[in-house]
Design a protein around this motif. Structure first.
Motif, PDB file in Angstrom:
ATOM      1  N   GLY A 182     -13.233  -5.031  12.174  1.00 37.69           N
ATOM      2  CA  GLY A 182     -12.070  -5.010  11.292  1.00 37.69           C
ATOM      3  C   GLY A 182     -12.434  -5.188   9.842  1.00 37.69           C
ATOM      4  N   GLY A 183     -11.553  -4.752   8.993  1.00 32.29           N
ATOM      5  CA  GLY A 183     -11.749  -4.876   7.553  1.00 32.29           C
ATOM      6  C   GLY A 183     -10.632  -5.702   6.951  1.00 32.29           C
ATOM      7  N   VAL A 184     -10.301  -5.380   5.722  1.00 25.77           N
ATOM      8  CA  VAL A 184      -9.259  -6.082   4.974  1.00 25.77           C
ATOM      9  C   VAL A 184      -8.245  -5.057   4.499  1.00 25.77           C
ATOM     10  N   VAL A 185      -6.960  -5.403   4.619  1.00 26.23           N
ATOM     11  CA  VAL A 185      -5.865  -4.553   4.154  1.00 26.23           C
ATOM     12  C   VAL A 185      -5.089  -5.318   3.101  1.00 26.23           C
ATOM     13  N   SER A 186      -4.827  -4.665   1.977  1.00 22.59           N
ATOM     14  CA  SER A 186      -4.046  -5.249   0.902  1.00 22.59           C
ATOM     15  C   SER A 186      -2.857  -4.333   0.611  1.00 22.59           C
ATOM     16  N   VAL A 187      -1.676  -4.936   0.506  1.00 24.15           N
ATOM     17  CA  VAL A 187      -0.446  -4.177   0.287  1.00 24.15           C
ATOM     18  C   VAL A 187       0.144  -4.598  -1.056  1.00 24.15           C
ATOM     19  N   LEU A 188       0.340  -3.615  -1.930  1.00 23.78           N
ATOM     20  CA  LEU A 188       0.947  -3.840  -3.241  1.00 23.78           C
ATOM     21  C   LEU A 188       2.409  -3.420  -3.180  1.00 23.78           C
ATOM     22  N   ALA A 189       3.306  -4.345  -3.525  1.00 26.94           N
ATOM     23  CA  ALA A 189       4.741  -4.067  -3.577  1.00 26.94           C
ATOM     24  C   ALA A 189       5.191  -4.095  -5.032  1.00 26.94           C
ATOM     25  N   LEU A 190       5.884  -3.060  -5.450  1.00 26.55           N
ATOM     26  CA  LEU A 190       6.334  -2.988  -6.836  1.00 26.55           C
ATOM     27  C   LEU A 190       7.579  -2.117  -6.957  1.00 26.55           C
ATOM     28  N   ARG A 191       8.247  -2.252  -8.122  1.00 28.09           N
ATOM     29  CA  ARG A 191       9.385  -1.405  -8.503  1.00 28.09           C
ATOM     30  C   ARG A 191       8.986  -0.631  -9.765  1.00 28.09           C
ATOM     31  N   PRO A 192       8.415   0.536  -9.621  1.00 25.57           N
ATOM     32  CA  PRO A 192       7.920   1.263 -10.795  1.00 25.57           C
ATOM     33  C   PRO A 192       9.061   1.820 -11.636  1.00 25.57           C
ATOM     34  N   GLN A 193       8.828   1.853 -12.937  1.00 31.50           N
ATOM     35  CA  GLN A 193       9.802   2.402 -13.880  1.00 31.50           C
ATOM     36  C   GLN A 193       9.202   3.511 -14.739  1.00 31.50           C
ATOM     37  N   GLY A 194       7.966   3.895 -14.443  1.00 25.68           N
ATOM     38  CA  GLY A 194       7.309   4.953 -15.203  1.00 25.68           C
ATOM     39  C   GLY A 194       6.040   5.401 -14.514  1.00 25.68           C
ATOM     40  N   ASN A 195       5.429   6.451 -15.038  1.00 27.14           N
ATOM     41  CA  ASN A 195       4.199   7.009 -14.465  1.00 27.14           C
ATOM     42  C   ASN A 195       2.989   6.178 -14.887  1.00 27.14           C
ATOM     43  N   GLY A 196       1.909   6.277 -14.104  1.00 24.57           N
ATOM     44  CA  GLY A 196       0.680   5.561 -14.442  1.00 24.57           C
ATOM     45  C   GLY A 196      -0.292   5.598 -13.283  1.00 24.57           C
ATOM     46  N   THR A 197      -1.215   4.637 -13.272  1.00 27.60           N
ATOM     47  CA  THR A 197      -2.253   4.574 -12.240  1.00 27.60           C
ATOM     48  C   THR A 197      -2.253   3.206 -11.580  1.00 27.60           C
ATOM     49  N   LEU A 198      -2.713   3.199 -10.334  1.00 32.50           N
ATOM     50  CA  LEU A 198      -2.889   1.965  -9.572  1.00 32.50           C
ATOM     51  C   LEU A 198      -4.338   1.911  -9.101  1.00 32.50           C
ATOM     52  N   THR A 199      -4.999   0.766  -9.338  1.00 30.66           N
ATOM     53  CA  THR A 199      -6.409   0.620  -8.989  1.00 30.66           C
ATOM     54  C   THR A 199      -6.583  -0.552  -8.044  1.00 30.66           C
ATOM     55  N   CYS A 200      -7.249  -0.289  -6.923  1.00 28.71           N
ATOM     56  CA  CYS A 200      -7.573  -1.320  -5.944  1.00 28.71           C
ATOM     57  C   CYS A 200      -9.048  -1.680  -6.110  1.00 28.71           C
ATOM     58  N   VAL A 201      -9.357  -2.975  -6.252  1.00 28.33           N
ATOM     59  CA  VAL A 201     -10.718  -3.441  -6.512  1.00 28.33           C
ATOM     60  C   VAL A 201     -11.123  -4.407  -5.412  1.00 28.33           C
ATOM     61  N   ALA A 202     -12.268  -4.120  -4.755  1.00 34.41           N
ATOM     62  CA  ALA A 202     -12.853  -5.014  -3.749  1.00 34.41           C
ATOM     63  C   ALA A 202     -14.161  -5.563  -4.294  1.00 34.41           C
ATOM     64  N   ALA A 203     -14.359  -6.880  -4.182  1.00 36.24           N
ATOM     65  CA  ALA A 203     -15.540  -7.520  -4.776  1.00 36.24           C
ATOM     66  C   ALA A 203     -16.128  -8.541  -3.822  1.00 36.24           C
ATOM     67  N   LEU A 204     -17.466  -8.662  -3.909  1.00 39.42           N
ATOM     68  CA  LEU A 204     -18.213  -9.680  -3.187  1.00 39.42           C
ATOM     69  C   LEU A 204     -18.824 -10.655  -4.177  1.00 39.42           C
ATOM     70  N   ARG A 205     -19.499 -11.687  -3.669  1.00 44.07           N
ATOM     71  CA  ARG A 205     -20.098 -12.684  -4.549  1.00 44.07           C
ATOM     72  C   ARG A 205     -21.362 -12.185  -5.224  1.00 44.07           C
ATOM     73  N   ALA A 206     -22.023 -11.238  -4.622  1.00 46.25           N
ATOM     74  CA  ALA A 206     -23.276 -10.750  -5.204  1.00 46.25           C
ATOM     75  C   ALA A 206     -23.005 -10.023  -6.525  1.00 46.25           C
ATOM     76  N   PRO A 207     -23.941 -10.094  -7.453  1.00 43.33           N
ATOM     77  CA  PRO A 207     -23.770  -9.355  -8.711  1.00 43.33           C
ATOM     78  C   PRO A 207     -23.644  -7.849  -8.449  1.00 43.33           C
ATOM     79  N   GLU A 208     -22.778  -7.253  -9.188  1.00 39.12           N
ATOM     80  CA  GLU A 208     -22.554  -5.819  -9.078  1.00 39.12           C
ATOM     81  C   GLU A 208     -21.962  -5.411  -7.725  1.00 39.12           C
ATOM     82  N   ALA A 209     -21.541  -6.380  -6.959  1.00 41.44           N
ATOM     83  CA  ALA A 209     -21.015  -6.067  -5.630  1.00 41.44           C
ATOM     84  C   ALA A 209     -19.509  -5.909  -5.700  1.00 41.44           C
ATOM     85  N   HIS A 210     -19.069  -4.821  -6.259  1.00 38.29           N
ATOM     86  CA  HIS A 210     -17.639  -4.525  -6.324  1.00 38.29           C
ATOM     87  C   HIS A 210     -17.444  -3.020  -6.248  1.00 38.29           C
TER      88      HIS A 210
END
Length: 370
Positions: free
Chosen positions: A183-211
């Protein structure tokens, strides 16, 4: 394979040659814990004082590298050595190339013919995949929507965050681990958008550069005219707040009305009981009065103005008879003759007249006119 065998034999020869030598040296500073990604390099340093003869590096209890004052003894190409001088002390560095998950464990630096050693721990992390279903998303303006980001094949499980690049009246996210061994990890973003744009999902570990990050475009379209009339259409925030306040006030009003109704019922009951008691008292009083009147009527009324005339009749009987008017009535309170008694009283002409027969003094009739 033969080079590895020769390296092992050389290490054994060096150890045998140095077995009898003394030890006036020590480890000044041992290696530090390191966390790296799978496939990268890991470096460990061990600083010793002058006079050392042999430095040995072991990984999970197996010697993988030996260093002599002249040169290092390499038995595996994945483990190499570098050396430095620092203030008269010698720094031996072991480099682990192409780190794998099996390399995770204890790393130990020790000196030949000495009980001195120092150890550290190697942690290996694995970056898996990160994805958002769909490259471009289209949602309705100011209506709630959910965007899902999934990370799979990560060791350990990563921390997921969001960068929201669209104007929104509300946004929040939550993450949870998927069940199962892989299994992995699931993240759910809930929002009420009012305009156009971008959404970015970021996964990170403790190691340097591990994202790792993944971005999608979000396009907002205005609501359709008939969307407001749909039963499932969501109400705006101000309407929900107004509805909540109205329901609260209505509930308070209902409670107040119930309290007033209960008070009125209790007051009416008290008044009814009081009126009933008054009626009972009045009935008892009337009955008592009626019984008293009936009793008085049965007994008759006492005439407090009555005076017995028998002594006077006896006295008059002893007098000589005179002609008298039988219609005369004697006035009370004075000594009058029978003739005067037979005369009518002035002012009583309209009243009936009473005659007395005094011939027989034993029979006296007393009449009281009321």
């Amino acid at each position: 394979m033969e080079s590895s065998r020769r390296g092992v034999l050389a290490v054994l020869g060096v150890l045998a040659g140095l077995a009898a030598s003394g030890s006036g040296y020590q480890i000044v500073e041992g290696p530090q814990n390191v966390t790296v990604l799978k496939g990268s390099e890991a470096r460990f340093n061990c600083t010793v004082s002058p006079g050392w003869k042999l430095i040995m590096w072991a990984l999970n209890g197996v010697v993988v590298l030996s260093v002599t004052p002249r040169e290092p003894i390499i038995t595996n190409d994945r483990f190499t050595s570098a050396s430095y001088d620092r203030g008269g002390d010698f720094v031996s560095e072991m480099i682990v190339h192409d780190v794998q998950l099996r390399d995770a464990g204890q790393v130990r630096c020790s000196l030949q013919s000495s009980d001195l050693d120092a150890s550290a721990f190697l942690s290996v992390q694995v970056m898996g995949t990160l994805s958002i279903p769909g490259d471009d998303l289209e949602v309705t303006e100011d209506e709630p929507c959910n965007v899902t980001c999934r990370a799979q094949g990560w060791t350990p499980l990563p921390d997921i965050t969001w960068r929201v690049g669209v104007p929104a009246s509300h946004s929040s996210y939550s993450s949870f681990a998927e069940p199962g061994a892989g299994g992995g990890v699931v993240s759910v973003l809930a929002l009420r958008p009012q305009g156009n744009g971008t959404l970015t999902c970021v996964a990170a570990l403790r190691a340097p550069e591990a994202h790792m990050a993944v971005t999608v475009n979000l396009t907002v379209v205005p609501p359709s005219p008939d969307a407001v009339d749909k039963p499932g259409a969501a109400l705006p925030t101000w309407a929900i707040a107004l509805l909540a306040v109205s329901l609260s006030l209505l509930l308070i009003l209902i409670i107040v009305l119930i309290i007033i109704f209960c008070c009125c019922c209790v007051s009416g009951k008290d008044k009814k009981e009081s009126s009933y008691q008054n009626e009972i008292r009045k009935s008892a009083t009337a009955k008592t009065t009626r019984d008293a009147v009936d009793s008085k009527l049965k007994r008759g009324n006492e005439n407090y103005g009555y005076s017995s005339d028998e002594p006077k009749a006896a006295q008059l009987a002893s007098l000589p008879p005179k002609s008298a008017d039988p219609s005369a009535v004697p006035e009370p309170g004075g000594s009058r003759s029978p003739q005067d008694l037979s005369k009518p009283r002035p002012g009583r002409a309209g009243r009936p007249q009473v005659s007395f027969d005094i011939a027989s003094p034993r029979k006296v009739r007393n009449v009281t006119l009321v």
